[in-house]
Design a protein around this motif. Structure first.
Motif, PDB file in Angstrom:
ATOM      1  N   UNK A  38      52.749  45.230  39.379  1.00 11.96           N
ATOM      2  CA  UNK A  38      52.384  44.044  40.165  1.00 11.96           C
ATOM      3  C   UNK A  38      51.955  44.469  41.566  1.00 11.96           C
ATOM      4  N   UNK A  39      50.778  45.062  41.615  1.00 13.08           N
ATOM      5  CA  UNK A  39      50.223  45.566  42.856  1.00 13.08           C
ATOM      6  C   UNK A  39      48.784  45.069  43.006  1.00 13.08           C
ATOM      7  N   UNK A  40      48.196  45.243  44.177  1.00 15.56           N
ATOM      8  CA  UNK A  40      46.857  44.689  44.395  1.00 15.56           C
ATOM      9  C   UNK A  40      45.811  45.117  43.376  1.00 15.56           C
ATOM     10  N   UNK A  41      45.987  46.284  42.738  1.00 16.23           N
ATOM     11  CA  UNK A  41      45.016  46.748  41.748  1.00 16.23           C
ATOM     12  C   UNK A  41      45.174  46.045  40.398  1.00 16.23           C
ATOM     13  N   UNK A  42      46.231  45.279  40.210  1.00 15.59           N
ATOM     14  CA  UNK A  42      46.439  44.544  38.964  1.00 15.59           C
ATOM     15  C   UNK A  42      45.286  43.571  38.775  1.00 15.59           C
ATOM     16  N   UNK A  43      44.727  43.532  37.579  1.00 19.86           N
ATOM     17  CA  UNK A  43      43.506  42.771  37.356  1.00 19.86           C
ATOM     18  C   UNK A  43      43.695  41.265  37.571  1.00 19.86           C
ATOM     19  N   UNK A  44      44.914  40.775  37.478  1.00 22.60           N
ATOM     20  CA  UNK A  44      45.157  39.349  37.693  1.00 22.60           C
ATOM     21  C   UNK A  44      45.286  38.984  39.168  1.00 22.60           C
ATOM     22  N   UNK A  45      45.405  39.979  40.042  1.00 28.11           N
ATOM     23  CA  UNK A  45      45.610  39.701  41.467  1.00 28.11           C
ATOM     24  C   UNK A  45      44.467  38.893  42.073  1.00 28.11           C
ATOM     25  N   UNK A  46      43.188  39.214  41.801  1.00 30.00           N
ATOM     26  CA  UNK A  46      42.116  38.381  42.365  1.00 30.00           C
ATOM     27  C   UNK A  46      42.170  36.938  41.873  1.00 30.00           C
ATOM     28  N   UNK A 126      34.896  44.381  29.402  1.00 32.24           N
ATOM     29  CA  UNK A 126      36.076  44.018  30.201  1.00 32.24           C
ATOM     30  C   UNK A 126      36.448  45.075  31.234  1.00 32.24           C
ATOM     31  N   UNK A 127      36.256  46.354  30.889  1.00 31.29           N
ATOM     32  CA  UNK A 127      36.549  47.404  31.854  1.00 31.29           C
ATOM     33  C   UNK A 127      35.649  47.298  33.075  1.00 31.29           C
ATOM     34  N   UNK A 128      34.365  47.007  32.825  1.00 33.70           N
ATOM     35  CA  UNK A 128      33.431  46.845  33.945  1.00 33.70           C
ATOM     36  C   UNK A 128      33.809  45.635  34.792  1.00 33.70           C
ATOM     37  N   UNK A 129      34.198  44.543  34.138  1.00 35.73           N
ATOM     38  CA  UNK A 129      34.619  43.353  34.877  1.00 35.73           C
ATOM     39  C   UNK A 129      35.859  43.655  35.723  1.00 35.73           C
ATOM     40  N   UNK A 130      36.810  44.360  35.148  1.00 34.49           N
ATOM     41  CA  UNK A 130      38.032  44.696  35.887  1.00 34.49           C
ATOM     42  C   UNK A 130      37.719  45.565  37.098  1.00 34.49           C
ATOM     43  N   UNK A 131      36.784  46.491  36.953  1.00 31.58           N
ATOM     44  CA  UNK A 131      36.432  47.344  38.083  1.00 31.58           C
ATOM     45  C   UNK A 131      35.748  46.534  39.181  1.00 31.58           C
ATOM     46  N   UNK A 134      38.699  44.644  40.937  1.00 28.31           N
ATOM     47  CA  UNK A 134      39.758  45.388  41.630  1.00 28.31           C
ATOM     48  C   UNK A 134      39.273  46.636  42.357  1.00 28.31           C
ATOM     49  N   UNK A 135      38.159  47.215  41.910  1.00 28.65           N
ATOM     50  CA  UNK A 135      37.706  48.475  42.489  1.00 28.65           C
ATOM     51  C   UNK A 135      38.596  49.652  42.142  1.00 28.65           C
ATOM     52  N   UNK A 136      39.496  49.469  41.191  1.00 31.05           N
ATOM     53  CA  UNK A 136      40.451  50.512  40.830  1.00 31.05           C
ATOM     54  C   UNK A 136      40.059  51.157  39.508  1.00 31.05           C
ATOM     55  N   UNK A 137      39.712  52.439  39.491  1.00 31.35           N
ATOM     56  CA  UNK A 137      39.398  53.106  38.227  1.00 31.35           C
ATOM     57  C   UNK A 137      40.584  53.109  37.263  1.00 31.35           C
ATOM     58  N   UNK A 138      41.787  53.270  37.797  1.00 28.78           N
ATOM     59  CA  UNK A 138      42.972  53.309  36.934  1.00 28.78           C
ATOM     60  C   UNK A 138      43.192  51.968  36.255  1.00 28.78           C
ATOM     61  N   UNK A 139      43.167  50.894  37.041  1.00 29.09           N
ATOM     62  CA  UNK A 139      43.408  49.570  36.486  1.00 29.09           C
ATOM     63  C   UNK A 139      42.304  49.156  35.522  1.00 29.09           C
ATOM     64  N   UNK A 140      41.042  49.410  35.893  1.00 28.14           N
ATOM     65  CA  UNK A 140      39.942  49.007  35.017  1.00 28.14           C
ATOM     66  C   UNK A 140      39.929  49.836  33.739  1.00 28.14           C
ATOM     67  N   UNK A 141      40.242  51.132  33.860  1.00 27.38           N
ATOM     68  CA  UNK A 141      40.317  51.950  32.650  1.00 27.38           C
ATOM     69  C   UNK A 141      41.426  51.489  31.725  1.00 27.38           C
ATOM     70  N   UNK A 142      42.570  51.118  32.304  1.00 34.07           N
ATOM     71  CA  UNK A 142      43.675  50.629  31.486  1.00 34.07           C
ATOM     72  C   UNK A 142      43.354  49.268  30.883  1.00 34.07           C
ATOM     73  N   UNK A 143      42.602  48.445  31.600  1.00 34.19           N
ATOM     74  CA  UNK A 143      42.157  47.166  31.031  1.00 34.19           C
ATOM     75  C   UNK A 143      41.288  47.410  29.813  1.00 34.19           C
TER      76      UNK A 143
END
Length: 511
Positions: A38-46, A126-131, A134-143
């Motif tokens: 639950x950090x700013x890179x979490x895809x649900x944060x925006x 979805x990975x592209x949308x997540x990036x 969030x701008x986070x490679x880790x979060x978008x890759x995990x998405x």
């Protein structure tokens, strides 16, 4: 077949695809949470920020005053649901390809190729949308991985076929596989990160490496707490949180700076090492939210450690009489600078580093004022010569002034044989508490309650208790008198716009 029936059949034929896409969305959200928590890179944060920004002011006011922390949880669940839908929509083209409805060239329509292309496409979008969010490679890759896993299980659950002759049973296997794998990814994320809320260390638990001054003060608070079963001690075992988002900022101390700008003689900037090198002070202080109900629970006390604001303001030499505090989360509030001079910039709490949930690396503590001006994740102190509005004023709140006096009735103990014990906390900001008065007959007569010995400091609550005998149902009323001799305001008024007033009462019935 009628045109209407044909339309209904077409819609029904897409329902399994929609169900799998939504499950893929859940899997993507679960994958992001598993990777970053639950950090700013979490895809649900925006989406959380969007939900809170678009919520009507009346709904926000109702949520703050009536639902408390439950309101934030409901908003966060709503944000997660919207995220699942959006990630699912991004995965839908891949799901359509898996079902054999995608516009693939004939040369690719081979056993096993269509599902593979569908899984890759369904995960990539979805990975592209997540990036993008969030701008986070880790979060978008995990998405993308979470979505891809759900789609892969969907394919495997039904067998590697192109789906052209799918039957209802075949579709059900795909949907069940998708839902099961999505729930599994989400459950794994919760197992690893839990709710994502940091545990709050109780002030009763003195750290092993606590400085002697901290150990002495926390021990004093424990020993001076009244021995009332169920009553929170003088240093809170839990501490309320009210923020403008549900995902707290994650600030790197090494990159953080604090600026003093605006109408000052000399603008200043400090990094965390600069702040740590300044004279340190431990201080008990109570915070109360302006949205706190008359007998609500949004009032707590801790032992804070940090730097007196005065030292920083003197270096800057302010030329204005107003100040705006800005936080990393985008929150800000404006109030008279004279209230800030005796304040504390805290980076420790109960002998430990300040938790992220309470504003790390640095937060403001403004003595005797409502919690809304005690800005967390502080980054800028802006001095102004003219009035302006803070974050909450356009939304109908005006809680920048001193707190109202209150006596809380938080604990009722049945002692047996017609004996009762009532207890709670009382707070009046820097005015202090002189006495708490209790009536056990609906206000006809009053007696003074027992008070805890005052803790060091001018902005600290006190506990009170009263034991008595009564037959049958009866109404207990409590009221406080501040250190200036002023009685708590008796007229009841809700929290909005500038804090609740009134005397707390409760009807007590024999068990």
């Amino acid at each position: 077949m009628s045109h209407r029936q044909g339309a209904i059949d077409r819609v029904r034929s897409w329902l399994p695809l929609a169900a799998v896409a939504l499950a893929a969305g859940l899997g993507g959200v679960g994958g992001s949470y598993l990777s970053v928590g639950r950090r700013p890179a979490f895809v649900a944060a925006p989406f959380d920020r969007i939900v809170l920004a678009l919520s009507p002011d009346a709904l926000v006011a109702f949520a703050i005053t009536e639902l408390g922390t439950l309101a934030h949880r409901l908003a966060f669940v709503t944000a997660i649901a919207l995220t699942c839908v959006c990630i699912g929509l991004a995965a839908l083209p891949g799901v359509a390809v898996i079902w054999g409805r995608g516009p693939l060239p004939d040369r690719l329509v081979l056993p096993g190729v269509v599902p593979a292309v569908g899984v890759v496409l369904g995960a990539a979008l979805p990975g592209a949308l997540a990036f993008a969010l969030t701008g986070s490679p880790v979060s978008s890759g995990a998405t993308a991985a979470g979505v891809g896993l759900v789609l892969l299980v969907t394919v495997v659950a039904a067998g590697l076929v192109d789906g052209a002759d799918a039957t209802p049973a075949f579709d059900r296997r795909r949907v069940l596989g998708a839902v099961g794998s999505a729930v599994g990814v989400g459950a794994l994320g919760l197992l690893v990160h839990g709710s994502g809320e940091e545990p709050f260390p109780s002030g009763l638990e003195i750290p092993e490496d606590a400085r002697p001054e901290v150990r002495e003060l926390l021990t004093q608070a424990r020993e001076q707490s009244l021995p009332v079963d169920g009553l929170e001690p003088l240093v809170s075992t839990e501490f309320y949180e009210v923020d403008i988002t549900n995902v707290d900022p994650d600030v790197d101390r090494g990159e953080w700076t604090l600026s003093i700008t605006g109408a000052v003689e000399a603008e200043q900037e400090y990094d965390f090492a600069d702040v740590e090198a300044m004279d340190f002070e431990d201080r008990f202080a109570t915070l109360r939210c302006v949205g706190d109900q008359l007998n609500g629970w949004q009032m707590d006390t801790a032992l804070w450690g940090g730097v007196p604001v005065r030292a920083l303001l003197e270096d800057a030499n302010p030329q204005g009489d107003r100040v705006i505090l800005h936080g990393t989360d985008g929150y800000y509030n404006e109030f008279p600078i004279e209230a800030l001079w005796p304040g504390l910039l805290a980076y420790r709490m109960n002998g430990r580093p300040l938790p992220r949930a309470h504003g790390a690396p640095l937060r403001a503590l403004v003595p005797g004022h409502w919690g809304e001006i005690n800005v967390k994740w502080l980054t800028d102190i802006e001095v102004r010569e003219e009035d302006t509005e803070g974050y909450w004023e356009p939304r109908g709140w005006h809680g920048t002034g001193p707190v109202e006096t209150v006596a809380k009735l938080w604990q009722v103990n049945h002692l047996g044989s017609g004996r009762f014990e009532v207890a709670g906390h009382a707070y009046a900001g820097t005015r202090g508490i002189e006495s708490v008065e209790v009536s056990t007959d609906g206000g006809d007569t009053w007696v003074e309650a027992e008070l805890s010995e005052p803790l060091p400091g001018e902005d600290v609550w006190r506990q009170w208790r009263h034991e008595y005998g009564a037959a049958g149902s009866h109404e207990v009323i409590v009221r406080a008198r501040d250190g200036e001799g002023n009685l708590q305001i008796p007229e009841e008024d809700g929290p909005k716009p500038d804090g609740a007033t009134g005397w707390v009462s409760e009807t007590i019935r024999p068990q």
